[in-house]
Scaffold this active site. Structure first.
Site, PDB file in Angstrom:
ATOM      1  N   ARG A   1     -11.630   3.517   2.798  1.00 40.65           N
ATOM      2  CA  ARG A   1     -11.553   4.346   4.513  1.00 40.65           C
ATOM      3  C   ARG A   1     -12.708   2.954   4.817  1.00 40.65           C
ATOM      4  O   ARG A   1     -13.633   3.029   4.434  1.00 40.65           O
ATOM      5  CB  ARG A   1     -11.693   5.260   4.244  1.00 40.65           C
ATOM      6  CG  ARG A   1     -10.456   6.740   4.040  1.00 40.65           C
ATOM      7  CD  ARG A   1      -9.627   6.444   5.040  1.00 40.65           C
ATOM      8  NE  ARG A   1      -8.476   7.013   4.934  1.00 40.65           N
ATOM      9  CZ  ARG A   1      -7.532   6.711   4.184  1.00 40.65           C
ATOM     10  NH1 ARG A   1      -7.770   5.683   3.882  1.00 40.65           N
ATOM     11  NH2 ARG A   1      -6.146   8.021   3.730  1.00 40.65           N
TER      12      ARG A   1
ATOM     13  N   HIS B   1      -4.338  -2.060   7.123  1.00 44.68           N
ATOM     14  CA  HIS B   1      -3.823  -1.233   6.421  1.00 44.68           C
ATOM     15  C   HIS B   1      -2.628  -0.996   5.774  1.00 44.68           C
ATOM     16  O   HIS B   1      -1.772   0.006   5.783  1.00 44.68           O
ATOM     17  CB  HIS B   1      -3.892   0.073   7.564  1.00 44.68           C
ATOM     18  CG  HIS B   1      -4.109   1.452   6.502  1.00 44.68           C
ATOM     19  ND1 HIS B   1      -4.610   2.207   7.160  1.00 44.68           N
ATOM     20  CD2 HIS B   1      -3.831   1.687   5.696  1.00 44.68           C
ATOM     21  CE1 HIS B   1      -5.117   3.195   6.091  1.00 44.68           C
ATOM     22  NE2 HIS B   1      -4.697   3.150   5.257  1.00 44.68           N
TER      23      HIS B   1
END
Lengths: 310, 310
Positions: free
Chosen positions: A225, A273
């Site tokens: 993250r 991502h």
């Protein structure tokens, strides 16, 4: 008839509708899957961020909310959610993460970028690069993803240290925990892989002080993250050479803004991502299996510890 | 006193002199290592190309010639060499090869180059790339290097097919052999790794006909020897898209000439013969161990089959 509510972005409905229906049928479950059940009728919710449901109060008969993503930081703090919450732990997602982490760890280890950027006719055959056995790797986070990545890197010959909040024992990985363990895990590490959940406690785990513990020229690989890293501290450490390079797949803001300095930094690789994606077919099987378990009176798998935040 | 002649380029003497002396001492061998023994006095020769010895006729008492490199194509055809010849099989060299092959196989598998070349602020998050289990890899050559690479890729989840001249059985690898086996091994493969020895029979193994057998857009990884590939056929297949990309570490002429089209081709990565290097410390231990074996009356390891050429 089991009523399952699908609450996610409309494009995900197109991707998941058929795989979910197939998985329910294969599990022998008679399910009415829809996006608009009356709240009191809903037995289960399949959930991803940015769908219609944000207030879980009216879902008084819902036995389980099942997230489609591995990370639950966008829902875990929702105080209307009193129903049990399950994270997605999908073998295909774990395998995808292992492949991405192994690939980019090897890219840094082998110094591939020098050659990829140097297709100019110059024969740069520096001799005797280190073998994996001489390249200590540290993985922060030993959940399903961190453990699988650590084992794969260990099998390839890297000395792997893993760190987690609570103590663990995993074959092939030197497991450390707690604050002192974090310092020890980071000291002299040459490649760091970030697979911690995002919680108030893990934000800015890699700050300036901790980046200074690493071996000079260390590489950062972040498929976890974005907020696990203090971006300004990382840019400063890249500037001094304390950090030799970073591969970043996740960011405080996604898509990463076009003017963010990560995009143009010569020693930062931005990936969008993609380190691992929930895949509809395998994730739908995980959802169906969890419903089957609860219907049979068994405990649901992968229940989130709301206090810990993951 | 055992007399060992070192015949290689002068710069290698500087790299190998001390590691060899250390390894002989550690093996309990009393050795006079030099570059200029009288030929009739020489018990063993440590050999690499481009050193002083090219005529082995006067070395009438030499029990074994030990190559420093894994490939022996420059010496195996030397008709003056009647003494036994050993190839270098060094665990560190094998490990280095596994790391390089795993790294570049993962680079192609993950499509890294798209992101490395695309640091322009565009968020290219194509969804659901295939997992390793859906990416068949074929390794041509199942010697020490091919076998080790195949096992590592199999452990990472790739379906691995291996091909060798003579039939083999290796756990985790679908082993094929012979001419029909080669066609089967290449058909629909998505990544090909070349680790064959270079012999008259293996030259141009990847020619136009065989490149056409691969899956459209397949990737070629060549850490073996340059002439295993027909360069013009590869360039043509890259042009049509039948081959999606190639990572080439070895070439017909090395260093690769600065004007060779491989250097500037957008889908070819040239690396400068670095896939794996003989490392002086570990290679010296292999040399010492082979001398110890012969002195003790045991058979030498890694003897080259002169008829087969490797």
């Amino acid at each position: 008839m089991i009523r399952v509510l699908f609450s996610a972005r409309p494009d995900l409905w197109d991707e998941y509708r058929d795989p979910l229906r197939d998985a329910f049928a294969a599990a022998g479950l008679s399910v009415d899957l829809a996006r608009d059940h009356a709240p009191a009728d809903v037995d289960y919710i399949v959930f991803a961020p940015n769908g219609p449901v944000s207030d879980f109060t009216p879902y008084v008969n819902t036995k389980l909310v099942m997230g489609l993503w591995a990370g639950v930081e966008t829902i875990v703090g929702n105080t209307t959610l009193t129903q049990p919450l399950a994270r997605m732990v999908d073998p295909a997602l774990t395998q995808g993460m292992v492949e991405w982490v192994v690939g980019h760890t090897m890219r840094h280890h082998l110094g591939m970028d020098l050659h990829i950027a140097g297709q100019d006719g110059v024969w740069r055959n520096s001799t005797y690069p280190p073998l994996a056995k001489d390249r200590p790797v540290t993985i922060l986070g030993l959940g399903a993803l961190g453990e699988a990545c650590g084992k794969a890197l260990s099998q390839l010959g890297f000395p792997v240290t893993g760190w987690s909040r609570s103590a663990k024992e995993i074959s092939g990985i030197r497991c450390l925990s707690g604050d002192d363990g974090l310092t020890m895990a980071l000291r002299d590490a040459q490649i760091i892989v970030l697979l911690l959940p995002l919680t108030p406690q893990t934000e800015n785990t890699l700050n300036a002080d901790r980046l200074a513990l690493l071996a000079p020229g260390a590489f950062i690989v972040n498929p976890g993250r974005g907020p696990l890293i203090d971006d300004d501290a990382l840019l400063a450490a890249l500037g001094t050479g304390q950090i030799g390079g970073a591969t970043l797949d996740v960011f405080r803001q996604e898509p990463l803004p076009v003017d963010h300095p990560f995009w143009t930094h010569p020693h930062v690789l931005v990936t969008p991502h993609i380190a691992s994606t929930t895949r509809p077919v395998s994730a739908s099987q995980v959802v169906a299996d969890n419903i089957r378990r609860v219907q049979a009176g068994e405990p649901a798998l992968n229940i989130v510890d709301r206090a810990a935040g993951y």
